[in-house]
Every structure is written in structure tokens, then in C-alpha cells.
Scaffold this motif. Structure first.
Motif, PDB file in Angstrom:
ATOM      1  N   CYS A   1      -1.026 -30.251  38.483  1.00  0.00           N
ATOM      2  CA  CYS A   1      -0.182 -29.230  39.119  1.00  0.00           C
ATOM      3  C   CYS A   1      -0.963 -27.976  39.484  1.00  0.00           C
ATOM      4  CB  CYS A   1       0.974 -28.860  38.191  1.00  0.00           C
ATOM      5  SG  CYS A   1       2.058 -30.248  37.783  1.00  0.00           S
ATOM      6  N   ASP A   2      -2.214 -27.892  39.058  1.00  0.00           N
ATOM      7  CA  ASP A   2      -3.036 -26.722  39.339  1.00  0.00           C
ATOM      8  C   ASP A   2      -3.310 -26.632  40.845  1.00  0.00           C
ATOM      9  OD1 ASP A   2      -5.908 -25.492  39.776  1.00  0.00           O
ATOM     10  OD2 ASP A   2      -5.212 -24.737  37.844  1.00  0.00           O
TER      11      ASP A   2
ATOM     12  N   SER B   1      -7.022 -32.381  48.286  1.00  0.00           N
ATOM     13  CA  SER B   1      -6.437 -32.520  49.618  1.00  0.00           C
ATOM     14  C   SER B   1      -7.483 -32.343  50.713  1.00  0.00           C
ATOM     15  CB  SER B   1      -5.316 -31.500  49.808  1.00  0.00           C
ATOM     16  OG  SER B   1      -4.279 -31.687  48.874  1.00  0.00           O
ATOM     17  N   GLU B   2      -8.367 -31.363  50.532  1.00  0.00           N
ATOM     18  CA  GLU B   2      -9.400 -31.120  51.549  1.00  0.00           C
ATOM     19  C   GLU B   2     -10.352 -32.299  51.668  1.00  0.00           C
ATOM     20  OE1 GLU B   2      -9.551 -28.701  53.789  1.00  0.00           O
ATOM     21  OE2 GLU B   2      -7.600 -28.126  52.964  1.00  0.00           O
ATOM     22  N   ILE B   3     -10.715 -32.905  50.545  1.00  0.00           N
ATOM     23  CA  ILE B   3     -11.590 -34.080  50.597  1.00  0.00           C
ATOM     24  C   ILE B   3     -10.897 -35.211  51.339  1.00  0.00           C
ATOM     25  CG2 ILE B   3     -12.624 -35.902  49.170  1.00  0.00           C
ATOM     26  CD1 ILE B   3     -13.326 -33.704  47.153  1.00  0.00           C
ATOM     27  N   TRP B   4      -9.599 -35.420  51.050  1.00  0.00           N
ATOM     28  CA  TRP B   4      -8.856 -36.484  51.727  1.00  0.00           C
ATOM     29  C   TRP B   4      -8.781 -36.218  53.231  1.00  0.00           C
ATOM     30  CZ3 TRP B   4      -4.202 -36.490  54.467  1.00  0.00           C
ATOM     31  CH2 TRP B   4      -3.651 -37.755  54.720  1.00  0.00           C
ATOM     32  N   LYS B   5      -8.493 -34.974  53.615  1.00  0.00           N
ATOM     33  CA  LYS B   5      -8.328 -34.658  55.037  1.00  0.00           C
ATOM     34  C   LYS B   5      -9.658 -34.694  55.793  1.00  0.00           C
ATOM     35  CE  LYS B   5      -5.898 -30.841  54.294  1.00  0.00           C
ATOM     36  NZ  LYS B   5      -5.073 -29.612  54.532  1.00  0.00           N
ATOM     37  N   GLU B   6     -10.729 -34.265  55.153  1.00  0.00           N
ATOM     38  CA  GLU B   6     -12.011 -34.156  55.839  1.00  0.00           C
ATOM     39  C   GLU B   6     -12.837 -35.436  55.787  1.00  0.00           C
ATOM     40  OE1 GLU B   6     -14.133 -30.828  54.310  1.00  0.00           O
ATOM     41  OE2 GLU B   6     -12.587 -29.368  54.863  1.00  0.00           O
TER      42      GLU B   6
ATOM     43  N   MET C   1       1.897 -32.247  46.434  1.00  0.00           N
ATOM     44  CA  MET C   1       0.573 -31.661  46.640  1.00  0.00           C
ATOM     45  C   MET C   1       0.610 -30.695  47.821  1.00  0.00           C
ATOM     46  SD  MET C   1      -2.087 -34.799  45.947  1.00  0.00           S
ATOM     47  CE  MET C   1      -3.520 -33.771  46.287  1.00  0.00           C
ATOM     48  N   SER C   2       0.384 -29.427  47.535  1.00  0.00           N
ATOM     49  CA  SER C   2       0.513 -28.393  48.565  1.00  0.00           C
ATOM     50  C   SER C   2      -0.403 -28.652  49.759  1.00  0.00           C
ATOM     51  CB  SER C   2       0.219 -27.027  47.958  1.00  0.00           C
ATOM     52  OG  SER C   2      -1.067 -27.014  47.341  1.00  0.00           O
ATOM     53  N   GLY C   3      -1.593 -29.157  49.521  1.00  0.00           N
ATOM     54  CA  GLY C   3      -2.539 -29.364  50.608  1.00  0.00           C
ATOM     55  C   GLY C   3      -2.203 -30.532  51.519  1.00  0.00           C
ATOM     56  N   LEU C   4      -1.262 -31.388  51.095  1.00  0.00           N
ATOM     57  CA  LEU C   4      -0.885 -32.545  51.906  1.00  0.00           C
ATOM     58  C   LEU C   4       0.475 -32.378  52.585  1.00  0.00           C
ATOM     59  CD1 LEU C   4      -1.957 -35.618  49.731  1.00  0.00           C
ATOM     60  CD2 LEU C   4      -3.050 -34.729  51.781  1.00  0.00           C
ATOM     61  N   ARG C   5       1.196 -31.338  52.242  1.00  0.00           N
ATOM     62  CA  ARG C   5       2.571 -31.219  52.729  1.00  0.00           C
ATOM     63  C   ARG C   5       2.659 -31.149  54.244  1.00  0.00           C
ATOM     64  NH1 ARG C   5       4.314 -26.819  48.248  1.00  0.00           N
ATOM     65  NH2 ARG C   5       4.368 -28.238  46.469  1.00  0.00           N
ATOM     66  N   THR C   6       1.733 -30.430  54.876  1.00  0.00           N
ATOM     67  CA  THR C   6       1.784 -30.312  56.330  1.00  0.00           C
ATOM     68  C   THR C   6       1.593 -31.673  56.990  1.00  0.00           C
ATOM     69  OG1 THR C   6       0.932 -28.057  56.246  1.00  0.00           O
ATOM     70  CG2 THR C   6       0.764 -29.211  58.350  1.00  0.00           C
TER      71      THR C   6
END
Length: 400
Positions: free
Chosen positions: A79-80, A88-93, A247-252
Motif C-alpha cells: 500500500c506504500d 507502476s513505472e517499470i510496468w509502463k516503461e 495501484m495509483s500508478g496504474l489507475r489512469t
């Protein structure tokens, strides 16, 4: 199966034991992971054993709902915000393969030491007869090994990913921690899995034991607003999972996929229920046939649905099989893309990339809804799943 048959199947056999065992279950902080252990929890309780869940505090209520003891062990580290953003950044990039190596070859081993210490303290105070730890709970595996406790890993869907990465990423990352506790090379415990192993493992490990799947009773009861006469139109259920919306980084990214799916639903003339977790409040539908909610009891709904648009998580796909509902898989991360592809190969539905357009999604949904072969394949898979042997905890301990 009707409700009474499902309830009976969920009990597990045999009922009752002469000497109850103390069963320790463990879970790591992923929202759906206690539900993923129901195929162990249900039979253990039905067979008269004493069951305790050792997990981060986020699961206290889930333990209470299932009638098991709760002991805090480990932290809600997933949850951190910083952890979520980095992953999320690793997944997106970089894509899913680097994401898996980072999550399971770095983050999970980094958390294993603290979880192991918590469990060593707890299990020294009150020693369980048997440990059944999530397959990804690396700290629990170590704690059981240190205390010489019999342990099995419960496949939560991540088993194939762990097996693939064990020698190259996971074991090397754990070696130092194991040496600190006087242990040899890390080894993944023998595993239980709630499905035929060949459904998800390209080459099933010899230690994997397939057992019958059960779900918690409260998850097979429809709420009043859903327990009504079905429409003449097909019902499509959509859920892209709890983790992806948390996951905040994946919501968009996931929000955009939901919107494309909802546009496709409007185009094909069906009834639809979209379960979107924390994203539900941001998704609006002008189409009265599409209802957006935060959560529904998925196993119950999938006994009514004609098509399930899913992220391809293991538990969700097995819910679909138990409901005999064909799927349209749109895998997001971890094991999900491979799971969706595997189900498509078996004729249980179709699979699309997350980048699919609303037109492509509408075409795929129409193709599945319009072809009875997918439903027939799902019915056959349902029969195969139901014929797996029930989990007997006493026999498991004796055999282990």
C-alpha cells in the motif's frame, strides 16, 4: 449446480476429525489474496481443524468474515505509495517481464526478512501442526524451515511466475537471508493448486498437487438488487481486478481500458455490470443498461453472466469456470496475460491486448456471445475442475 450443491461442494470432505490440527495460513498484502486461499480455509474449517491466519493488518476483517483467528504478521507494504509508483513505472516503461523480475526478484525478497521474524516469534510461542503459506510468502517459507514445521505453498495464481523466476532471480535474492538464519539454498515448498496444473503451468513441477477449489459461502450469495429475473438481453460482467485499481500508478491506464470496454458494451446491446473498485466513482455511463459498482460477489454473479471481461487473474478465471461463463481476457500484469492467453488457447473465450480499441473489443464480445462452442468448452472445464480430489488436511500432513 444449484446453491445447495455448491454449498455442499464448498464443505470439503471428509467432515470431522478425531484430533483437530492447528493450521497456520499466511497471506501477503494483495487485496484478493485471502479469497485466493479459500480452497484451503473452507475445507480446514469444515474438517474441524483450528485455523489461524497470519497476515498484515489489512486482512483482519477478512479473517473475521471467515471465522478464523487473526494474528498480525508483516506489514501492508504494497500500500506504500512509493512502492506502487516504482512498480507502476517499470510496468509502463519496460513491460511485464521486467515488472515481474522487479516485484518477485527484489521487492518480495526484501520484505521476507521482517515477515519471517514475525512468524518465528509467533510460532515459537504457539507452534502450529501444519503451515500452508501463500506461494509468494517467502518469509513464511523461511520461518517454517527454521522451526522445522511441515509446510506447503498455496498457489494463489503466482505459482507459474515464481517457478519461472526461482533459479534466476528469487533464490539468489533470498540466499543471504537464508544464510542469516542458518539455512541452505532457498527452495519453493511443495505446492497446492486449485485447478488442473496443466491449465496454467506449461511444464507442471512434480511437487504440484491439484485439489478441489472452494469459495467462501458469503461470496456465492447475490445481493438483493442482483437477485432478480434476468433480462432477455445477455449479461456481461466486467472486472479488471482489485490490484490494478488499487495501484495509483496504474489507475489512469486501467481507467482508459474500462472506458473503451464500456463504449463497446453500449455498441452491442447488452446488459452489463462493471465492477471497478476505487475507479467506480470516476466512471460514468449514460447507458442505463450499464451499471458501474465498486464491488459485487463475483462467484455468485458469474453463475448468471453470459460473458466475463476480465484481467485474467487466476481466481477470476476459476470463478468463471465454476460459473461456466466464457471469458474475454485482457491481461494487465504478473501472471494475467499468460493466463488469458492460456484460456483462449483452450477455447474458453478470447484474449485481447490492453491496447485494443472499442471496436475490437465489441467484435470480440459479439463473437464469444454468438458462438455456443465457448459455453460448451466452459461447461467441460467446469466438470473437469469439479472432479479434482478434495483437500484433506489430515492426509496432507501425514503424507507431507
Amino acid at each position: 449446480m444449484d446453491h445447495d450443491q455448491i454449498a455442499a461442494a464448498n464443505l470439503g470432505e471428509p467432515l470431522g476429525v478425531s484430533v483437530p490440527l492447528r493450521i497456520a495460513l499466511t497471506a501477503e498484502p494483495i487485496p484478493s489474496h485471502v479469497s485466493a486461499l479459500d480452497y484451503v480455509t473452507g475445507p480446514a474449517l469444515a474438517q474441524g481443524h483450528d485455523v489461524a491466519l497470519y497476515a498484515p493488518v489489512m486482512f483482519r476483517r477478512e479473517a473475521q468474515r471467515r471465522g478464523v483467528e487473526f494474528h498480525r504478521a508483516g506489514t501492508d507494504w504494497t500500500c506504500d505509495f512509493a512502492v506502487q509508483q516504482a512498480a507502476s513505472e517499470i510496468w509502463k516503461e519496460s513491460g511485464n517481464a521486467p515488472f515481474n523480475r522487479y516485484i518477485f526478484g527484489r521487492l518480495w525478497p526484501d520484505q521476507a526478512g521482517a515477515k519471517a521474524q514475525d512468524l518465528i516469534t509467533e510460532w515459537t510461542r504457539e507452534r502450529p501442526d501444519l503451515v500452508i503459506a501463500e506461494c509468494s510468502d517467502l518469509g513464511a517459507h523461511l520461518a517454517a524451515k527454521v522451526l522445522h514445521l511441515p509446510v506447503f505453498a498455496a498457489d494463489n495464481g503466482l505459482g507459474p511466475v515464481l517457478v519461472d523466476l526461482w533459479d534466476t532471480d528469487i533464490a539468489p535474492a533470498l540466499t543471504s537471508l537464508h544464510k542469516q538464519h542458518g539455512q541452505d539454498t532457498p527452495v519453493l515448498p511443495a505446492m497446492l493448486t486449485p485447478a488442473p496444473a496443466q491449465w496454467f503451468y506449461e511444464t507442471p513441477p512434480p511437487s504440484v498437487r491439484a485439489v478441489r477449489r472452494t469459495v467462501a459461502e458469503f461470496r456465492i450469495v447475490l445481493p438483493e438488487w442482483l437477485d432478480r429475473s434476468p433480462s432477455t438481453r445477455p449479461l456481461v460482467y466486467v472486472s479488471l481486478g482489485t490490484l490494478t485499481t488499487a495501484m495509483s500508478g496504474l489507475r489512469t491506464v486501467v481507467g482508459s481500458v474500462y472506458r473503451e470496454v464500456m463504449a463497446a458494451l453500449s455498441a452491442i446491446g447488452c446488459e452489463a455490470i462493471v465492477s471497478a473498485g476505487e475507479l467506480a466513482k470516476d466512471l460514468r455511463s449514460a447507458d442505463r443498461r450499464i451499471r458501474v459498482v465498486e464491488h459485487v460477489p463475483q462467484p455468485a454473479l458469474l453463475r448468471r453472466a453470459d460473458l466475463f471481461v476480465t484481467h485474467g487473474g487466476r481466481a477470476s478465471l476459476l470463478d468463471a469456470v465454476q460459473g461456466a461463463t466464457p471469458v474475454l481476457g485482457m491481461g494487465v500484469l504478473a501472471d494475467q496475460p499468460d493466463n488469458a492467453a492460456a484460456f483462449a488457447r483452450r477455447g474458453l473465450g478470447r484474449a485481447l491486448e490492453l491496447t485494443a480499441t472499442r471496436g475490437e473489443i465489441a467484435d470480440a464480445m459479439t463473437a464469444v456471445l454468438g458462438n455456443s462452442c465457448y459455453g460448451a468448452a466452459m461447461t467441460a472445464a467446469h466438470v473437469e475442475l469439479s472432479q479434482l480430489p478434495p483437500l484433506d488436511l489430515t492426509e496432507l500432513l501425514a503424507g507431507g
